[in-house]
Design an enzyme around this catalytic site. Structure first.
Site, short mmCIF file in Angstrom:
data_model
loop_
_atom_site.label_atom_id
_atom_site.label_comp_id
_atom_site.label_asym_id
_atom_site.label_seq_id
_atom_site.Cartn_x
_atom_site.Cartn_y
_atom_site.Cartn_z
N ASP A 1 -29.85 -9.15 0.73
CA ASP A 1 -30.23 -9.61 -0.60
C ASP A 1 -30.99 -8.56 -1.40
OD1 ASP A 1 -29.01 -12.07 -0.59
OD2 ASP A 1 -30.73 -13.13 0.26
N ARG B 1 -37.53 -14.73 8.71
CA ARG B 1 -36.14 -15.18 8.63
C ARG B 1 -35.44 -14.93 9.96
NH1 ARG B 1 -31.12 -12.21 5.45
NH2 ARG B 1 -29.62 -13.90 5.66
N PHE C 1 -40.98 -15.45 -3.69
CA PHE C 1 -41.11 -16.34 -4.84
C PHE C 1 -42.50 -16.97 -4.95
CE2 PHE C 1 -36.31 -17.00 -4.21
CZ PHE C 1 -36.04 -15.88 -4.97
N HIS D 1 -35.47 -9.65 -3.23
CA HIS D 1 -35.78 -10.75 -2.33
C HIS D 1 -36.57 -10.30 -1.10
CE1 HIS D 1 -33.05 -12.87 -4.89
NE2 HIS D 1 -33.00 -13.94 -4.12
N HIS E 1 -59.73 -26.30 -22.31
CA HIS E 1 -60.71 -25.68 -23.22
C HIS E 1 -61.42 -26.73 -24.07
CE1 HIS E 1 -56.82 -25.89 -25.34
NE2 HIS E 1 -57.54 -26.09 -26.44
N HIS F 1 -65.13 -24.38 -27.56
CA HIS F 1 -63.98 -24.78 -28.36
C HIS F 1 -64.23 -26.16 -28.99
CE1 HIS F 1 -62.55 -21.90 -25.35
NE2 HIS F 1 -61.58 -21.57 -26.20
N ILE G 1 -51.65 -25.98 -34.25
CA ILE G 1 -52.41 -24.73 -34.43
C ILE G 1 -52.61 -24.08 -33.07
CG2 ILE G 1 -54.66 -23.76 -35.02
CD1 ILE G 1 -53.07 -24.38 -37.47
N GLY H 1 -57.65 -25.59 -17.42
CA GLY H 1 -57.93 -24.43 -18.24
C GLY H 1 -56.69 -23.57 -18.36
N PRO H 2 -56.06 -23.21 -17.22
CA PRO H 2 -54.74 -22.56 -17.30
C PRO H 2 -53.74 -23.58 -17.85
CG PRO H 2 -55.77 -22.18 -15.16
CD PRO H 2 -56.57 -23.26 -15.84
N LEU H 3 -53.30 -23.37 -19.08
CA LEU H 3 -52.57 -24.41 -19.81
C LEU H 3 -51.29 -24.83 -19.09
CD1 LEU H 3 -53.10 -23.16 -23.47
CD2 LEU H 3 -54.30 -24.98 -22.26
#
Length: 676
Positions: free
Chosen positions: A480, A531, A448, A484, A86, A46, A203, A134-136
């Site tokens: 839930d 839990r 989560f 969940h 990049h 890049h 861009i 790299g993972p933006l």
């Protein structure tokens, strides 16, 4: 460090080179063409961001960033995070020219297997790289974590802590949702030593930013409590310099939006998506070089630029040596505090860890999240480096420890209120860990973990010992409902290389799991916690490191077992109850708790294993194929109802398990006899 230096330019006088227009312009061209040469040589990469952002990067590294290339791990250095990973050729060019351990041959091997110049920056792989990006967007959030770590270290060790964190982000970083989580937390905490440079080239790969986004990012940052400036001309070095100076003077975290042109100086390509992620080609590259009078060979660093970088490195070395003198004084004046600082930065395990944890496993019946809370409260009181918090679920996940929270007015606390920002929390934890001086933990519900998984993956990739406390671990969540109730999550986490996944069955195993997490310093650990209350199995391990050695333990022993029931977490109690029913049916069932399945599976096969092995876990069963011939679990989504009703609905009751095992064992025995 070896440079390919051209000598047609005389070095400038010491002390004037930083502001000499000719040298600055030459340095910017050097960074641009080093990047373009790397991409051209590799025929991959890049060039667009490096060519557009080179001016701001040069101003930052040559005039503001306090760093010593001879000691890239100096604790009090400024941090620089290239969130837009990049653009790695820009970072590699900077590291090379300023004298880090990155010789020109490594630039020539850009993106080649085994080189120190991978396609995206990798922590621990290249000298001077602070984090894998790299993972933006994740780099921005990790920079927030580093800036937070600096404030927390300064509150504890003000004598030896005084640095800043800088990040360079792109349009894509700011489009990613994690950016809002990160900037919101940074603004809330008032992290004034964080400065973000935005490469505003408008861009993306698919075209102009405006076709997919019309956000006013300056207003967004300002609304989150940031100091915001705009530099309209990304080639105006003095304007960038002034903006950085103003940012350092402001008590709030700062965004500097720098308007740039992607692929600057590449005729016919600059300002278009074509400049983003492909070689310029020899014709365009030659034309770009000719346009600015660049006559040097590929990968060259003109002597004036090398000379200036040497001066900056010398200033950085002097700053580090002055800091080392302060550290020596601190060690003499406050030896006890200095020893804590040394141990935590070295990531040495606390010498009394086993004694600290030994009394926590009480043998009482309770939820493993409650057992974890007891361990955490005890350990946190003895390990000042242990810091973390929850994604707005402290009471539910058992991370209420009685310690003070970090606030914008007092960073001496040990608890971070992350808010409902799971992804941001995990990335900030990575930043805290990468900074050094802390062991970090974060908590949320297991279901989560989907939100934070990309950051957890980077924890593993970078070998960062972040501890993840993931509770409410099965369909026993109950009312839930299936949204969940995790079923695929434990198995999906086990798939991540370098991640230790522990699902303890009771009080004793939870203490052992915490011990394992704390002695693991080369990668992350997940504690999967219940839990609901679970019984205690008093067959306490003979040694505190039983997880490291075996990965599991026998909780119900029988002579000459017909069946081994391999269970984890809350299903260990279920397995014991089912085993008692199998006894009545004439089948001798041994129960083995397997909190660390991968370690247990790696053991050499034992001669005492039962002829038939059954796995029992309230989740998908696919991962048990190599360990068990009969796999009992939940290969479907759950349902809303009371926990007992839902467990019965999916077949996780003692009677249902015993009936299934007895039937399968008889069928297997019949088949075996028929084949004889």
């Amino acid at each position: 460090m070896t440079f390919e230096i051209t000598t047609d330019l005389a070095p400038s006088t010491v002390g004037t080179m930083a502001r000499e227009p000719g040298t600055d312009a030459l340095a910017v061209s050097t960074l641009r063409f080093l990047a373009a040469d790397m991409v051209e040589e590799a025929q991959s990469g890049h060039p667009g961001l490096p060519m557009g952002a080179a001016p701001m990067a040069w101003v930052l590294f040559s005039r503001h960033l306090r760093h010593d290339p001879a000691d890239s791990r100096w604790p009090d250095r400024d941090r620089f995070v290239l969130s837009a990973g990049h653009g790695s050729p820009l970072l590699y060019g900077l590291l090379h020219t300023f004298g880090y351990d990155l010789p020109v041959d490594e630039l020539r091997r850009f993106r080649q297997l085994g080189s120190r110049t991978p396609g995206h920056p990798e922590f621990g792989h290249t000298d001077g790289v602070e984090t894998t990006t790299g993972p933006l967007g994740q780099g921005l959030a990790m920079a927030v974590g580093m800036a937070l770590a600096e404030r927390m270290q300064a509150a504890r060790f003000p004598e030896i802590t005084d640095h800043r964190t800088y990040a360079l982000v792109g349009d894509g970083c700011l489009m990613e949702g994690i950016s809002q989580e990160a900037i919101s937390l940074a603004g809330h905490l008032g992290l004034g030593r964080l400065i973000v440079l935005w490469d505003d080239n408008q861009i993306t790969i698919d075209g102009p930013v405006g076709q997919s986004s019309s956000d006013d990012h300056q207003a967004r940052f300002a609304a989150s409590g940031w100091h915001v400036q705009t530099v309209e001309d990304g080639t105006d070095l003095d304007a960038i310099d002034a903006a950085l100076t103003a940012a350092k003077a402001d008590p709030k975290p700062s965004l500097i939006a720098v308007r740039t042109v992607i692929g600057h100086g590449a005729p016919g390509i600059e300002g278009t998506p074509a400049a983003h992620g492909a070689p310029l080609g020899p014709t365009v590259l030659a034309a770009g070089k000719a346009a600015v009078g660049w006559t040097h060979p590929p990968f060259a660093v003109p002597v004036a630029v090398a000379d200036r970088c040497t001066q900056v490195a010398a200033a950085g070395r002097a700053a580090r040596e002055a800091w080392a003198s302060r550290l020596a004084t601190f060690t003499q004046v406050a030896p006890a505090r200095a020893e804590v600082w040394r141990r935590t930065w070295a990531r040495e395990v606390h010498p009394d860890l086993d004694a600290v944890i030994s009394g926590v496993g009480t043998g009482k019946a309770r939820a493993t999240r409650q057992s974890s809370q007891s361990v955490l409260s005890t350990v946190a009181a003895q390990l000042p480096e242990l810091v973390g918090g929850s994604a707005d679920l402290a009471t539910s996940t058992g991370t209420v420890t009685g310690q003070r929270a970090v606030t914008r007015d007092d960073f001496s606390g040990a608890v971070v209120n992350f808010g409902i920002r799971e992804f941001g929390m995990a990335a900030v934890l990575n930043g805290l860990s990468l900074h050094g001086g802390f062991r970090t933990y974060g908590s949320t519900f297991l279901v989560f973990s989907d939100y934070l998984r990309p950051a957890l993956r980077l924890s593993a990739m970078m070998g960062q010992p972040v501890i993840y406390l993931l509770t409410h671990d099965s369909v026993a969540v109950g009312e839930d409902g299936p949204t969940h109730q995790p079923v695929e999550h434990i198995e999906s986490l086990r798939l991540i290389p370098g991640l230790t996944v522990l699902r303890p069955a009771d009080d004793v195993e939870t203490a052992a799991a915490w011990r394992q997490a704390l002695v693991t310093t080369d990668g992350p650990t997940v504690l999967v916690l219940s839990r609901q209350s679970v019984p205690s199995f008093l067959a306490e391990p003979a040694r505190p490191d039983f997880l490291t050695a075996d990965g599991g333990r026998v909780v119900r022993a029988v002579p000459d077992p017909d069946v081994d029931l391999l269970a984890t977490g809350s299903e260990v109690g279920l397995a014991v109850a089912a085993a008692e029913l199998l006894d009545i049916d004439g089948l001798r069932a041994r129960v083995i708790s397997v909190p660390w399945r991968e370690r247990y599976a790696a053991r050499a096969p034992g001669a005492d294993r039962a002829p038939i092995r059954v796995s029992l876990e309230a989740g998908v069963t696919s991962g048990w194929a190599g360990l068990a011939t009969i796999r009992i679990g939940v290969d479907r989504f759950g349902a809303s109802g009371t926990a007992p009703d839902v467990l019965a609905h999916v077949g996780l009751t003692p009677v249902a398990v015993a009936t299934r095992v007895a039937a399968d064992v008889r069928a297997a025995t019949t088949t075996h006899e028929a084949r004889r």
